[in-house]
Each structure stands twice: as C-alpha cells, then as structure tokens.
Write a protein that holds these residues in place. Structure first.
Motif, PDB file in Angstrom:
ATOM      1  N   SER A 289      45.135   2.504  -0.775  1.00 10.38           N
ATOM      2  CA  SER A 289      45.727   1.840  -1.927  1.00 10.38           C
ATOM      3  C   SER A 289      46.331   0.515  -1.478  1.00 10.38           C
ATOM      4  CB  SER A 289      46.813   2.732  -2.519  1.00 10.38           C
ATOM      5  OG  SER A 289      47.692   1.994  -3.345  1.00 10.38           O
ATOM      6  N   PRO A 290      46.310  -0.515  -2.348  1.00  9.33           N
ATOM      7  CA  PRO A 290      46.923  -1.791  -1.968  1.00  9.33           C
ATOM      8  C   PRO A 290      48.422  -1.666  -1.710  1.00  9.33           C
ATOM      9  CG  PRO A 290      46.343  -1.763  -4.300  1.00  9.33           C
ATOM     10  CD  PRO A 290      45.689  -0.581  -3.670  1.00  9.33           C
ATOM     11  N   PHE A 291      49.085  -0.744  -2.403  1.00 12.15           N
ATOM     12  CA  PHE A 291      50.520  -0.544  -2.203  1.00 12.15           C
ATOM     13  C   PHE A 291      50.795   0.046  -0.822  1.00 12.15           C
ATOM     14  CE2 PHE A 291      49.743  -0.360  -6.761  1.00 12.15           C
ATOM     15  CZ  PHE A 291      50.714  -1.226  -7.261  1.00 12.15           C
ATOM     16  N   VAL A 292      49.945   0.961  -0.393  1.00  5.66           N
ATOM     17  CA  VAL A 292      50.086   1.547   0.940  1.00  5.66           C
ATOM     18  C   VAL A 292      49.884   0.477   2.008  1.00  5.66           C
ATOM     19  CG1 VAL A 292      49.097   3.178   2.593  1.00  5.66           C
ATOM     20  CG2 VAL A 292      49.407   3.865   0.208  1.00  5.66           C
ATOM     21  N   ILE A 293      48.872  -0.372   1.818  1.00  9.77           N
ATOM     22  CA  ILE A 293      48.603  -1.453   2.766  1.00  9.77           C
ATOM     23  C   ILE A 293      49.782  -2.413   2.847  1.00  9.77           C
ATOM     24  CG2 ILE A 293      47.182  -3.508   3.139  1.00  9.77           C
ATOM     25  CD1 ILE A 293      44.798  -1.930   2.146  1.00  9.77           C
ATOM     26  N   ALA A 294      50.363  -2.735   1.692  1.00 10.25           N
ATOM     27  CA  ALA A 294      51.492  -3.665   1.659  1.00 10.25           C
ATOM     28  C   ALA A 294      52.662  -3.142   2.485  1.00 10.25           C
ATOM     29  CB  ALA A 294      51.927  -3.886   0.211  1.00 10.25           C
ATOM     30  N   PHE A 295      53.008  -1.864   2.306  1.00 12.21           N
ATOM     31  CA  PHE A 295      54.121  -1.282   3.058  1.00 12.21           C
ATOM     32  C   PHE A 295      53.795  -1.164   4.552  1.00 12.21           C
ATOM     33  CE2 PHE A 295      55.265   1.079  -1.085  1.00 12.21           C
ATOM     34  CZ  PHE A 295      55.979  -0.020  -1.528  1.00 12.21           C
ATOM     35  N   GLN A 296      52.552  -0.812   4.833  1.00 11.36           N
ATOM     36  CA  GLN A 296      52.131  -0.639   6.228  1.00 11.36           C
ATOM     37  C   GLN A 296      52.182  -1.967   6.982  1.00 11.36           C
ATOM     38  OE1 GLN A 296      48.073   0.765   6.668  1.00 11.36           O
ATOM     39  NE2 GLN A 296      48.647   2.072   8.373  1.00 11.36           N
ATOM     40  N   ASN A 297      51.661  -3.029   6.369  1.00  7.87           N
ATOM     41  CA  ASN A 297      51.646  -4.342   7.008  1.00  7.87           C
ATOM     42  C   ASN A 297      53.045  -4.940   7.148  1.00  7.87           C
ATOM     43  OD1 ASN A 297      48.879  -4.154   7.160  1.00  7.87           O
ATOM     44  ND2 ASN A 297      48.495  -5.480   5.396  1.00  7.87           N
ATOM     45  N   ALA A 298      53.967  -4.476   6.288  1.00  6.21           N
ATOM     46  CA  ALA A 298      55.331  -5.007   6.325  1.00  6.21           C
ATOM     47  C   ALA A 298      56.208  -4.253   7.314  1.00  6.21           C
ATOM     48  CB  ALA A 298      55.947  -4.948   4.932  1.00  6.21           C
ATOM     49  N   GLY A 299      55.619  -3.294   8.047  1.00  2.00           N
ATOM     50  CA  GLY A 299      56.396  -2.530   9.014  1.00  2.00           C
ATOM     51  C   GLY A 299      57.306  -1.498   8.374  1.00  2.00           C
ATOM     52  N   LEU A 300      56.830  -0.917   7.276  1.00  2.00           N
ATOM     53  CA  LEU A 300      57.601   0.099   6.548  1.00  2.00           C
ATOM     54  C   LEU A 300      56.788   1.387   6.483  1.00  2.00           C
ATOM     55  CD1 LEU A 300      58.795  -2.229   3.634  1.00  2.00           C
ATOM     56  CD2 LEU A 300      60.192  -1.421   5.555  1.00  2.00           C
ATOM     57  N   PRO A 301      56.583   2.064   7.622  1.00  2.00           N
ATOM     58  CA  PRO A 301      55.725   3.267   7.634  1.00  2.00           C
ATOM     59  C   PRO A 301      56.255   4.390   6.769  1.00  2.00           C
ATOM     60  CG  PRO A 301      56.958   3.067   9.689  1.00  2.00           C
ATOM     61  CD  PRO A 301      57.147   1.772   8.950  1.00  2.00           C
ATOM     62  N   GLY A 302      57.587   4.517   6.677  1.00  3.12           N
ATOM     63  CA  GLY A 302      58.152   5.567   5.839  1.00  3.12           C
ATOM     64  C   GLY A 302      57.772   5.384   4.383  1.00  3.12           C
ATOM     65  N   LEU A 303      57.841   4.145   3.904  1.00  4.39           N
ATOM     66  CA  LEU A 303      57.472   3.861   2.515  1.00  4.39           C
ATOM     67  C   LEU A 303      55.973   4.004   2.291  1.00  4.39           C
ATOM     68  CD1 LEU A 303      59.737   0.830   1.514  1.00  4.39           C
ATOM     69  CD2 LEU A 303      59.843   3.180   0.671  1.00  4.39           C
ATOM     70  N   SER A 304      55.171   3.655   3.306  1.00  2.23           N
ATOM     71  CA  SER A 304      53.722   3.781   3.131  1.00  2.23           C
ATOM     72  C   SER A 304      53.316   5.244   2.988  1.00  2.23           C
ATOM     73  CB  SER A 304      52.985   3.130   4.308  1.00  2.23           C
ATOM     74  OG  SER A 304      53.275   3.783   5.531  1.00  2.23           O
TER      75      SER A 304
END
Length: 537
Positions: A289-304
């Motif tokens: 999902s684009p939302f998962v990618i956004a959190f992952q790339n931002a260094g937010l693994p918990g949110l992803s």
C-alpha cells in the motif's frame, strides 16, 4: 416535550410503523447503518487502489479522480436517502428499479449487483494475500481462501446484530486511523520524520499527470471501484428499527467520509509517496500500500506495521459487507419473483439461509482464480468488473429516483407528504446519472485503446465484460418480461412496498422535507423571545 433519543423496541416500532415488511427482522439501529455507510468506504480500494491510481495517472490525476467520484457519491446518497426512508425493502435499489423503471432492468440490476458482491469475496482474498505478503514471504493462498470463506459464513449465519456490531468495531478503528494517517503525512512531507527531508508538493511538480489525459481517464474506473459498496447501507434499511431516523443521519454524515477519507486521504498519498516507487501496488512486481511505503520510507516501522494491520481489518470488513449484501439482494429478488422462492426464506432469527448459501458457494468458487494469477492482475480484473457494475447500479439508483419523483408528482402528491425529502433534487440525481454514463463511455474507450497495451479482443473482454454481461442479461430479461421499455408513471402503485410511519414528523419534531433544526438553536431563540417579552415566561 422532547422525544427520547433511545431506539424503540423493534416490536413496539412495528406497532407504530407498518408496511414494507419481509421475513428479515428489524434488529439494526441508527449507529449500525451510519457505521456501515462509513465502513464500506474504507477498504482495499482506498488503501491499495490509490497506489494503482498514483502509479498510472500521477498525483494530480489521483486527486481529481477522487474528487469527482466524491461528488458522484454525495449526489447518489441524496437519492438513496429519500428512497430508502419511504421504501425500506430488501435489495432496495433493485426493487426501486423494478417498480419505477422497468422489471427487465430491475432483474438485470439485481443479478448484476449479486455478481458484484460475489466478486467482492475474490478481491477480499486477494487483498488479504497482498497484506499478509508484507509479513510473510510466501502466503498460502488456499489457506487464506478457506479462512475468509469460513469467517464470512460464520458472520452471516449469526444474528444480524453481530454483523452490525462488527461493522461498528471495524469502522471505529478505521475512522480513527485515517486521522493518524493524515497527521503523520503532514509530518513526513514537512521533513520532520526520522528519515528523509521535506517533500511538500515535489511529486506534483515532478510527475503531475503521468500518461497525460489518458492517464487521468485510466484512473477513473479504479476510483469508482474504491467507492463501490458505498450504497450498501441501503441494503440494511429493511432490518432497521426506524429508517426515518437512521437513514437521514447516515446521509448527513456522507460529507465527513468524502472530505476526510478521500479528499484529504488522496492528498496525503500524493505528498508522501513517489509514484515510481518499485514497491508500490500498481507498479510492476509490486505489492505494498502507498501508506505503508510512506511510513516505511520515513523510518516509522511501527506505523507501517500498524497501517498494514488496519488494511487487513478493512479488507475483512468489506468482504463481510459483500457477502451480507449479496444475501440480501437475493432475498429482495426472490420477493419480487426474480429469484427462486426459497431465497426469500429466513429462520426465526431473520437469517436467510438459502441466500447466504448461494452467495458463499459462487463467491467461494470464484476465489480460486487467485491461485494461478498475480495479485495485481486479479485486482485489475475484478476492480474493472466491480467499477462497471457499480456505475450501472448508481445510474439506475439515480434514474429510479427521477422516475419516482415524476410518478409522485404525476399522481398529484406533494413533496411535503414524503417522510423525508432531499433538498438537492433534481440536481444531484441528474449529476450522478450523467457521470455514470460518461465514465462507462470512458471505460469502453480504454477497453478498445488500453493504456500501454495493444488493442485486442482479450483486453476488451476483460475490461468491459461487466457491461457485456448487463446487455446480455437485459436482452434475455426483456424478451421474458416483454411490455414497454418504461413503466407507466400514471399507474405505478406508490403505496406498494411502502413503509407508513406513525406520524408525519420525525423524532426531532420536524415536518417531512424540512431540514432538522438544532435543539440548542431553538432553545436560544425561545430564550430570546422570553427576554424580549414576545411570550410570557
């Protein structure tokens, strides 16, 4: 004296209101229908489909596509609200079409929608496979298939209140999470996340309209698929204790999910995700999902990980709504003689066992298509099928509303006699109808001249099979039912299948057709009159 806000007992309500009854039971309340209306909009189409739109059309196309689709759904909700209050019957819009437009079109719409709900199970399984792939390298598709099938069956066989309560639970989680997504997206794009710099509207400037105008057109069917099911709340009205109270509240809440979920949600995607990201669902070999990618790339693994879990909940929720809607559609078709009579039967707890069995068998069989094809390929097939069936259904809902109002006026009845009237008629009905026809034409164009593909019979059939199915079904139905192409509005029985309410005012004390007044405002006005001596205290 102000009336109580507590929902009346179902049997007590039946003693006051009468008509439009079926073997189903009135066990749902206002909160159920509002949450179903909210929950159907937050599913695989939003979380995954937005990625496909972003990759195909770019940020500007994604935003404009969601904005246009939002206006159509808002207009459609006005027609559904007015019709559902006065005719709260199983399969709702199918029976409205049968009654006010043409029995052959009613038959076609009913079985088209039934197929739409059946294919919803297919996309539900594929959605789960895609979501689970984020955590598991090799997802056993057959296990996911069986799990979704069993879960849908158990929920449908439970009392309808379980379905309603589950949707309250799922929708509450999704509703709260979308705010977290929007706030976090602002943080990411401003450069305040642990990883990455300021993004702003960089992707709008760099990519804008990918593939030009044709890219924008290719986005429209997917955006419609995203909104598919938003009309499903109409299928719950026959099991509502008080439609006149619940339905208008659901209609008035529509702007919230359109503005927050789609307008702001689409902006959140475009300012945080690069359209050419390799892991984006919609690009070659993708899945996330684009939302998962956004959190992952931002260094937010918990949110992803949390985002992926929310997507899992959303997919399950929409699949349950699909199986529920398919069963209720079959009940409504049986009630008007367009499906086997056995489909009309329900047990003492209001569960339509034969209709549930039918949707589960066909939907379960179709899910085996997931075994031999990629997730993106299956999603593309069934999102196109769902989009065209949805557009046909939305168009018939709008046309039925227009025909109903004409019949109402032709037979000398006034708007004030309606238990609840939309203040936007006729503009909204014609707006939705126009765009449904226009986007079907767009899909025909894309089926003949697809984006990045050569024209072929296979591509045309895969992308336009829904309308081919509709034409064939309508032709056969018309040969069977015969008669004129449209029913005579002068002879339409406006009281058939109608719900008659205890009084002409709703629970807030307002006359039908009037906008509800705020009790706080009324109290302030009364205090002002007393202070001015207009009335005695």
């Amino acid at each position: 004296m102000q009336s109580s806000e507590v929902e009346p007992n179902a049997e007590a309500q039946k003693a006051l209101d009468h008509g439009a009854d079926s073997s189903l039971q009135r066990r749902l309340v206002t909160l159920h229908v509002v949450m179903v209306a909210l929950g159907t909009s937050i599913g695989m189409g939003l979380w995954l489909g937005s990625g496909k739109c972003l990759a195909t059309g770019g940020p500007a196309s994604l935003f404009l596509g969601y904005f246009l689709a939002s206006t159509i759904v808002w207009a459609l909700s006005q027609s559904i609200g007015e019709m559902a209050v006065i005719y709260p019957i199983p399969s709702a819009f199918v029976q409205w079409t049968n009654h006010f437009v043409d029995p052959a079109l009613g038959f076609t719409l009913g079985w088209s929608y039934w197929m739409l709900y059946a294919t919803g199970l297919v996309n539900g399984v594929q959605g789960l496979v895609t979501v689970l792939s984020y955590w598991i390298d090799s997802v056993p598709v057959i296990a996911v298939l069986v799990m979704m099938f069993v879960l849908s069956l158990l929920v449908n066989l439970a009392p309808v209140t379980l379905f309603g309560n589950l949707e309250i639970f799922f929708s509450s989680i999704k509703f709260l999470w979308i705010f977290i997504v929007i706030i976090t997206s602002v943080v990411i794009t401003s450069g305040a996340a642990p990883v990455g710099d300021s993004i702003g509207f960089r992707y709008w400037t760099t990519y804008g309209f990918i593939n030009g105008f044709k890219g924008f057109l290719s986005v429209l069917p997917t955006t419609i698929f995203t909104f598919a099911g938003s009309e499903s709340a109409a299928l719950t009205v026959s099991e509502l204790r008080n439609p006149r109270k619940a339905v208008p509240k659901a209609v008035r809440s529509i702007w919230v999910r359109l503005a927050v979920f789609y307008i702001l949600g689409s902006i959140a995607v475009t300012i945080t995700v690069d359209p050419v990201s390799e892991g984006l669902f919609g690009n070659e070999g993708s899945g996330a999902s684009p939302f998962v990618i956004a959190f992952q790339n931002a260094g937010l693994p918990g949110l992803s990980h949390s985002m992926n879990f929310i997507i899992l909940i959303s997919v399950v929720s929409c699949s349950l709504i699909g199986s529920f809607g398919g069963a209720r559609t079959a009940v409504g078709l049986a009630q008007i003689g367009m499906a086997p009579k056995i489909c009309q039967k329900a047990d003492s707890k209001g569960r339509p066992w034969p209709s549930i069995a039918l949707i589960m068998i066909v939907g379960g069989s179709l899910t085996f298509l997931n075994l031999n094809h990629s997730g993106l390929e299956v999603f593309g097939w069934f999102s196109n099928i769902a989009a065209l069936f949805t557009l046909f259904g939305w168009g018939m809902i709008s046309f039925s509303h227009i025909r109903f109002r004409r019949a109402w006026a032709t037979q000398g009845r006034t708007v004030e006699e309606l238990p609840w009237a939309s203040s936007t008629y006729p503009f909204c009905a014609y707006w939705a109808l126009f765009w449904c026809i226009a986007i079907i034409a767009v899909q025909f164009y894309l089926s003949v001249w697809p984006l990045h593909e050569k024209s072929s019979a296979k591509t045309f059939f895969v992308n336009f099979v829904s309308i081919i199915f509709v034409i064939v079904l309508y032709t056969g139905a018309k040969l069977w039912f015969r008669g004129s192409f449209l029913v005579d509005l002068k002879t339409v029985d406006l009281d058939k299948e109608r719900r008659f309410y205890a009084s002409t005012s709703d629970e807030t004390g307002q006359n039908s057709g009037e906008k509800p007044k705020s009790r706080l405002l009324e109290a302030c006005l009364q205090s002002y009159r007393i202070a001015c001596g207009a009335v005695k205290s």
